[in-house]
Scaffold this active site. Structure first.
Site, mmCIF file in Angstrom:
data_model
loop_
_atom_site.group_PDB
_atom_site.id
_atom_site.type_symbol
_atom_site.label_atom_id
_atom_site.label_comp_id
_atom_site.label_asym_id
_atom_site.label_seq_id
_atom_site.Cartn_x
_atom_site.Cartn_y
_atom_site.Cartn_z
ATOM 1 C CB THR A 126 17.427 2.652 8.354
ATOM 2 O OG1 THR A 126 17.753 3.710 8.276
ATOM 3 C CG2 THR A 126 16.626 2.456 9.608
ATOM 4 C CE1 TYR A 165 12.530 2.796 6.408
ATOM 5 C CE2 TYR A 165 14.416 4.566 7.050
ATOM 6 C CZ TYR A 165 13.930 3.400 6.490
ATOM 7 O OH TYR A 165 14.827 2.575 5.967
#
Length: 334
Positions: free
Chosen positions: A123, A147
């Site tokens: 990501t 995250y």
């Protein structure tokens, strides 16, 4: 690529949003494919007919060993994990378990079984709030939430393991994934999703009363945050091409951004949804969310020079049209 080199692929999280599109891309291209998914956020209906589904967890080493043996697995595409940034701040241990510890278990099982190729769903959150945009792969990685850290830790593990074992990998750092399969075979199905285009098409179809615009004082042309939106089917195609690259050069590993290199602001996206649907969405202006950068746009030069990747859906109205068609179909599926 020859037919002979199309090794069986295990897709983790293959019943989820991006994973299910990767399954479609692999199947369409003639690759043997199987799925492991615990179905906590995935959907059985997202898996095409004829694709084996193992309902279970990637932490289960015995199950993985059985799958590898039964399927003759030659590559793993790893999508399984948790993806909601605010939740990762509230419940960091969940993210370090689901995204990092479970990935470690999967990588260990792969090395034990001698699976040689590994594609990882990473990501742009690994970059945190970059000082400049567009963002290259050399931009400092400095995540601002669990995250992002959970994904960066997995990238680190893959780098270390590939140096010690016969495993090459590709980490693909996604920017803002949106849209749905052009044939409406799959799409973003999660209830309560936070992705802007998903939220906007839900509002356009009357499933939400409004769309919140978080922050109107960013250093952008209209004051709202700018993001690089990539069509999920173009992203899935990049995974298949990355796998081919790993097979062609088994000693090489890759890390690449996945985006178009073009950003749209929140208001531009909402204007586009209004345009495609021919009805205005109710917008609610709110304050900034912590940690949201002004602009987050990829520099796609590396993926463009490394893979023969030619996006077919790099158009905002097309992305919205496909998302809208899926949202309408989803109403019938539920």
């Amino acid at each position: 690529m020859t037919e002979f080199s199309k090794v069986p692929v295990l897709v983790t999280g293959g019943a989820g949003y991006i994973g299910s599109h990767a399954v479609l891309a692999l199947k369409d291209a003639g690759w043997p494919v199987a799925v492991i998914d615990n179905l906590t956020t995935g959907f059985r209906f997202a898996i095409p007919d004829g694709v084996p589904l193992y309902e279970g967890d990637i932490e289960d080493g015995e199950l993985l060993a059985r799958i590898f043996a039964e399927q003759g697995t030659g590559a793993i595409m790893h999508f399984a994990g948790s993806i909601i940034v605010p939740e990762s701040v509230e419940n960091p241990l969940k993210y370090y378990h689901n995204n990092t510890a479970k990935s470690r278990a999967l990588i260990e099982a792969a090395t034990k079984a001698g699976v040689p190729h590994f594609i990882f769903s990473s990501t742009a959150a690994t970059y945190g709030v970059p000082e400049s945009s567009p963002v290259t792969e050399e931009t400092p990685r400095n995540p601002i939430n669990p995250y992002g850290w959970s994904k960066l830790m997995t990238e680190q593990m893959l780098g270390d393991v590939s140096a010690a074992h016969d495993l090459n990998y590709c980490a693909l750092r996604y920017f803002n994934v949106a849209g749905a399969d052009p044939e409406a075979r799959s799409g973003q199905s999660t209830a309560g999703a936070t992705h802007l285009i998903k939220v906007a098409v839900e509002a356009a179809l009357g499933k939400r009363e409004s769309v919140s615009v978080f922050g109107t004082d960013y250093d952008t042309t209209d004051g709202t945050g700018v993001r690089d939106y990539i069509h999920v089917s173009d992203l899935a195609a990049a995974h298949v091409l990355a796998l081919e690259a790993l097979i062609e050069q088994p000693k090489r590993s890759l890390t690449m951004n996945c985006g178009y290199g073009r950003g749209f602001s929140v208001l531009e996206v909402l204007d586009a949804v209004d345009r495609v649907t021919n009805r205005p969405i109710n917008r609610v202006l709110q304050g900034r969310r912590a940690g949201d950068p002004d602009s987050l746009v990829s520099d796609p030069k590396r993926i463009q020079s490394t893979l023969p990747w030619q996006p077919k859906h790099a158009d905002l109205d097309t992305i919205i049209t496909h998302a809208l068609a899926w949202e309408r179909k989803l109403s019938d599926l539920r």
